[in-house]
Design a protein around this motif. Structure first.
Motif, PDB file in Angstrom:
ATOM      1  N   TYR A   1       8.576 -20.761 -15.386  1.00 47.99           N
ATOM      2  CA  TYR A   1       9.339 -20.792 -16.638  1.00 47.99           C
ATOM      3  C   TYR A   1       8.440 -21.256 -17.776  1.00 47.99           C
ATOM      4  CZ  TYR A   1      12.684 -21.973 -20.263  1.00 47.99           C
ATOM      5  OH  TYR A   1      13.358 -22.035 -21.457  1.00 47.99           O
ATOM      6  N   PHE A   2       8.524 -20.548 -18.914  1.00 49.02           N
ATOM      7  CA  PHE A   2       7.898 -20.981 -20.161  1.00 49.02           C
ATOM      8  C   PHE A   2       8.817 -20.569 -21.294  1.00 49.02           C
ATOM      9  CE2 PHE A   2       5.024 -20.415 -23.827  1.00 49.02           C
ATOM     10  CZ  PHE A   2       4.472 -21.691 -23.877  1.00 49.02           C
ATOM     11  N   GLY A   3       9.332 -21.536 -22.041  1.00 52.02           N
ATOM     12  CA  GLY A   3      10.279 -21.209 -23.102  1.00 52.02           C
ATOM     13  C   GLY A   3      10.379 -22.311 -24.131  1.00 52.02           C
ATOM     14  N   VAL A   4      11.053 -21.985 -25.217  1.00 55.55           N
ATOM     15  CA  VAL A   4      11.227 -22.909 -26.339  1.00 55.55           C
ATOM     16  C   VAL A   4      12.326 -23.903 -26.007  1.00 55.55           C
ATOM     17  CG1 VAL A   4      11.898 -23.086 -28.769  1.00 55.55           C
ATOM     18  CG2 VAL A   4      10.457 -21.182 -27.996  1.00 55.55           C
ATOM     19  N   ILE A   5      12.058 -25.192 -26.233  1.00 61.53           N
ATOM     20  CA  ILE A   5      13.099 -26.200 -26.059  1.00 61.53           C
ATOM     21  C   ILE A   5      13.525 -26.808 -27.389  1.00 61.53           C
ATOM     22  CG2 ILE A   5      12.488 -26.775 -23.697  1.00 61.53           C
ATOM     23  CD1 ILE A   5      10.961 -29.178 -24.735  1.00 61.53           C
ATOM     24  N   GLU A   6      12.675 -26.687 -28.401  1.00 61.22           N
ATOM     25  CA  GLU A   6      13.034 -27.187 -29.727  1.00 61.22           C
ATOM     26  C   GLU A   6      12.193 -26.479 -30.772  1.00 61.22           C
ATOM     27  OE1 GLU A   6      13.325 -31.347 -32.317  1.00 61.22           O
ATOM     28  OE2 GLU A   6      12.267 -31.310 -30.404  1.00 61.22           O
ATOM     29  N   GLU A   7      12.854 -26.001 -31.797  1.00 58.65           N
ATOM     30  CA  GLU A   7      12.146 -25.331 -32.887  1.00 58.65           C
ATOM     31  C   GLU A   7      12.577 -25.934 -34.211  1.00 58.65           C
ATOM     32  OE1 GLU A   7      11.002 -20.824 -34.396  1.00 58.65           O
ATOM     33  OE2 GLU A   7      12.543 -21.123 -32.887  1.00 58.65           O
ATOM     34  N   LYS A   8      11.631 -26.503 -34.939  1.00 52.77           N
ATOM     35  CA  LYS A   8      11.917 -27.103 -36.228  1.00 52.77           C
ATOM     36  C   LYS A   8      11.792 -26.053 -37.327  1.00 52.77           C
ATOM     37  CE  LYS A   8      10.176 -31.651 -34.846  1.00 52.77           C
ATOM     38  NZ  LYS A   8       9.191 -32.730 -35.151  1.00 52.77           N
ATOM     39  N   PRO A   9      12.595 -26.194 -38.398  1.00 46.08           N
ATOM     40  CA  PRO A   9      12.456 -25.240 -39.512  1.00 46.08           C
ATOM     41  C   PRO A   9      11.044 -25.270 -40.068  1.00 46.08           C
ATOM     42  CG  PRO A   9      14.445 -26.582 -39.751  1.00 46.08           C
ATOM     43  CD  PRO A   9      13.652 -27.188 -38.631  1.00 46.08           C
ATOM     44  N   ASN A  10      10.516 -24.099 -40.358  1.00 46.47           N
ATOM     45  CA  ASN A  10       9.165 -24.015 -40.900  1.00 46.47           C
ATOM     46  C   ASN A  10       9.179 -24.257 -42.402  1.00 46.47           C
ATOM     47  OD1 ASN A  10       6.327 -23.385 -40.844  1.00 46.47           O
ATOM     48  ND2 ASN A  10       6.865 -21.451 -41.852  1.00 46.47           N
ATOM     49  N   THR A  11       8.269 -25.086 -42.864  1.00 43.56           N
ATOM     50  CA  THR A  11       8.144 -25.403 -44.288  1.00 43.56           C
ATOM     51  C   THR A  11       6.954 -24.654 -44.870  1.00 43.56           C
ATOM     52  OG1 THR A  11       8.997 -27.618 -43.835  1.00 43.56           O
ATOM     53  CG2 THR A  11       7.939 -27.269 -45.970  1.00 43.56           C
ATOM     54  N   PRO A  12       7.123 -24.008 -46.026  1.00 42.05           N
ATOM     55  CA  PRO A  12       5.982 -23.269 -46.612  1.00 42.05           C
ATOM     56  C   PRO A  12       4.895 -24.216 -47.078  1.00 42.05           C
ATOM     57  CG  PRO A  12       7.848 -23.286 -48.117  1.00 42.05           C
ATOM     58  CD  PRO A  12       8.347 -23.867 -46.827  1.00 42.05           C
ATOM     59  N   PRO A  13       3.685 -23.704 -47.276  1.00 39.81           N
ATOM     60  CA  PRO A  13       2.604 -24.550 -47.798  1.00 39.81           C
ATOM     61  C   PRO A  13       2.916 -25.042 -49.210  1.00 39.81           C
ATOM     62  CG  PRO A  13       1.775 -22.447 -46.948  1.00 39.81           C
ATOM     63  CD  PRO A  13       3.259 -22.326 -47.025  1.00 39.81           C
ATOM     64  N   HIS A  14       2.255 -26.125 -49.586  1.00 41.14           N
ATOM     65  CA  HIS A  14       2.345 -26.579 -50.973  1.00 41.14           C
ATOM     66  C   HIS A  14       1.625 -25.577 -51.880  1.00 41.14           C
ATOM     67  CE1 HIS A  14       4.012 -30.293 -49.510  1.00 41.14           C
ATOM     68  NE2 HIS A  14       2.907 -30.584 -48.819  1.00 41.14           N
ATOM     69  N   ALA A  15       2.019 -25.558 -53.149  1.00 36.60           N
ATOM     70  CA  ALA A  15       1.350 -24.668 -54.104  1.00 36.60           C
ATOM     71  C   ALA A  15      -0.130 -25.029 -54.166  1.00 36.60           C
ATOM     72  CB  ALA A  15       1.993 -24.791 -55.474  1.00 36.60           C
ATOM     73  N   PRO A  16      -1.006 -24.043 -54.164  1.00 38.22           N
ATOM     74  CA  PRO A  16      -2.449 -24.324 -54.130  1.00 38.22           C
ATOM     75  C   PRO A  16      -2.947 -25.018 -55.398  1.00 38.22           C
ATOM     76  CG  PRO A  16      -1.974 -22.025 -53.582  1.00 38.22           C
ATOM     77  CD  PRO A  16      -0.725 -22.602 -54.145  1.00 38.22           C
TER      78      PRO A  16
ATOM     79  N   ARG B   1       0.185 -18.742 -48.009  1.00 40.54           N
ATOM     80  CA  ARG B   1       1.139 -18.337 -46.958  1.00 40.54           C
ATOM     81  C   ARG B   1       0.664 -18.937 -45.642  1.00 40.54           C
ATOM     82  NH1 ARG B   1       0.881 -12.242 -45.367  1.00 40.54           N
ATOM     83  NH2 ARG B   1      -0.741 -13.067 -43.996  1.00 40.54           N
ATOM     84  N   ASP B   2       1.613 -19.494 -44.850  1.00 40.31           N
ATOM     85  CA  ASP B   2       1.204 -20.052 -43.558  1.00 40.31           C
ATOM     86  C   ASP B   2       1.286 -18.993 -42.467  1.00 40.31           C
ATOM     87  OD1 ASP B   2       3.876 -19.846 -42.752  1.00 40.31           O
ATOM     88  OD2 ASP B   2       4.301 -21.965 -43.032  1.00 40.31           O
ATOM     89  N   SER B   3       0.850 -19.370 -41.266  1.00 44.12           N
ATOM     90  CA  SER B   3       0.793 -18.412 -40.156  1.00 44.12           C
ATOM     91  C   SER B   3       2.167 -17.970 -39.689  1.00 44.12           C
ATOM     92  CB  SER B   3       0.016 -19.018 -38.975  1.00 44.12           C
ATOM     93  OG  SER B   3       0.584 -20.256 -38.597  1.00 44.12           O
ATOM     94  N   GLU B   4       3.230 -18.669 -40.149  1.00 43.31           N
ATOM     95  CA  GLU B   4       4.589 -18.255 -39.820  1.00 43.31           C
ATOM     96  C   GLU B   4       5.183 -17.316 -40.868  1.00 43.31           C
ATOM     97  OE1 GLU B   4       6.058 -19.213 -36.882  1.00 43.31           O
ATOM     98  OE2 GLU B   4       4.037 -19.948 -36.539  1.00 43.31           O
ATOM     99  N   GLY B   5       4.441 -17.055 -41.949  1.00 43.29           N
ATOM    100  CA  GLY B   5       4.906 -16.123 -42.971  1.00 43.29           C
ATOM    101  C   GLY B   5       5.568 -16.763 -44.178  1.00 43.29           C
ATOM    102  N   ALA B   6       5.697 -18.101 -44.192  1.00 36.82           N
ATOM    103  CA  ALA B   6       6.329 -18.778 -45.331  1.00 36.82           C
ATOM    104  C   ALA B   6       5.337 -18.880 -46.488  1.00 36.82           C
ATOM    105  CB  ALA B   6       6.813 -20.170 -44.927  1.00 36.82           C
ATOM    106  N   GLU B   7       5.797 -18.524 -47.706  1.00 31.26           N
ATOM    107  CA  GLU B   7       4.910 -18.473 -48.867  1.00 31.26           C
ATOM    108  C   GLU B   7       5.214 -19.600 -49.843  1.00 31.26           C
ATOM    109  OE1 GLU B   7       5.023 -14.648 -50.694  1.00 31.26           O
ATOM    110  OE2 GLU B   7       4.542 -13.564 -48.827  1.00 31.26           O
TER     111      GLU B   7
END
Length: 346
Positions: free
Chosen positions: A207-222, A293-299
């Motif tokens: 078995y390999f699976g997700v047990i907890e996923e936190k909301p992804n936060t976008p990067p700070h403005a550069p 943009r982070d690796s999860e796609g949040a801008e």
């Protein structure tokens, strides 16, 4: 006689009717936890499917008398299990394993995972072989990063489950590398010395699976730093950096004020400054815009920096104009009067 034949016929019907129920009971035994199996990212986790080898799995190259097993022997649940037997180091190999064929995507910065597998020593081993539950990690380009080895020590000849949690928390004892994007699961029999016994090791229900996923936060403005004015045709350096709250890898999109953003560049480690060079060919005022943009796609939001390139000598005096001004002031002080007029400025 007719009544006897009728009773045999009814008995046969009951046997045929109960056989599918028994088969369904066997299938349910394979999935002892339906909710868990729905979330399982491992293909064919109990090795029930396949023809010559279990679907979704492969083993490394056979070496000498070493056997890779997939059969009905010693299963923990269902009807099949995999194993390694007759481990031998004559080929110089130290790890004998079954592994998932395809890489499994992961998001290590905001997700916790559970990894578990059942293992069994058919007979007590000597020093080696020993069972290991292993993860190989890979980056976004699917290049190998690292290995996580989890020992499955001998206790007795019964089935035992090895289970760990992989947490993104900084204090966690086991974490995936921050730049990991994929993993491969291996069921290993390790032999790191010649002190071997012919101990068969079995594995079942992975078995390999997700047990907890936190909301992804976008990067700070550069942040953007560099010259705010200059000469056309001259290249200037601009430094850009953006931090991501989950320390995800970061990409950048840059608009040099020309209305064209080009392509995302990256990935780069969170917070790491990068330098880009640009030259403007025409006089004017420009607004540099950068977003991350982070690796999860949040801008992130856009960051801006205004840059001025000279339009006329009034906005940015040339070297010739500055020299004329110097000579004019010197002559005025020497003669007490204006010897030559300066060009009229608009």
């Amino acid at each position: 006689m007719r009544r006897y034949l009728l009773s045999l016929w009814l008995a046969a019907i009951m046997v045929c009717a109960t056989f599918p129920l028994a088969a369904r009971g066997l299938d349910s035994a394979v999935s002892h936890d339906g909710a868990e199996d729905e979330d399982n990212l491992v293909p064919n986790p109990s090795f029930e499917e396949g023809r010559y080898t279990p679907d979704g799995w492969y083993h490394n190259v056979p070496c000498g008398p070493t056997l890779y097993l997939w059969d009905h022997q010693h299963q923990q649940e269902g009807t099949m299990s995999v194993g390694v037997a007759s481990v031998d180091r004559e080929c110089g190999v130290s790890e004998f394993y079954w592994a998932t064929k395809h890489l499994i995507p992961v998001s290590p910065h905001n997700t916790s995972y559970r990894l578990a597998a059942w293992y069994k020593y058919v007979a007590p081993p000597a020093t080696w072989p020993q069972a290991f539950l292993t993860l190989w990690t890979y980056d976004g380009s699917k290049s190998y990063l690292s290995t996580l080895n989890l020992s499955c020590p001998y206790q007795d000849t019964a089935w035992h489950q090895k289970e760990i949690m992989l947490s993104p928390e900084s204090g966690a004892s086991l974490r995936l590398p921050p730049d990991a994007c994929y993993v491969r699961i291996l069921l290993c029999a390790g032999a790191y010395s010649d002190h071997l016994t012919d101990a068969e090791i079995r594995f079942d229900h992975v078995y390999f699976g997700v047990i907890e996923e936190k909301p992804n936060t976008p990067p700070h403005a550069p942040s953007i730093s560099g010259p705010a004015s200059g000469e056309t045709g001259t290249a200037y350096n601009y430094t850009i950096a953006a931090a991501d709250p989950e320390e995800d890898m970061v990409y950048y999109l840059i608009d040099w004020g020309t209305g064209s953003t080009g392509h995302w560049s990256g990935p780069y480690p969170s917070g790491e400054a990068i330098t880009r060079q640009h030259a403007w060919e025409e006089d004017g005022n420009y607004t540099i815009r950068v977003k991350a943009r982070d690796s999860e796609g949040a801008e992130s939001n856009w960051s801006t920096l205004r840059v001025s390139m000279p339009l006329t000598s009034s906005t940015s005096p040339s070297r010739t104009g500055a020299l004329l001004q110097l000579l004019h002031d010197w002559a005025l002080r020497l003669a007490g009067r204006e010897l030559f007029p300066l060009p009229h400025r608009q």
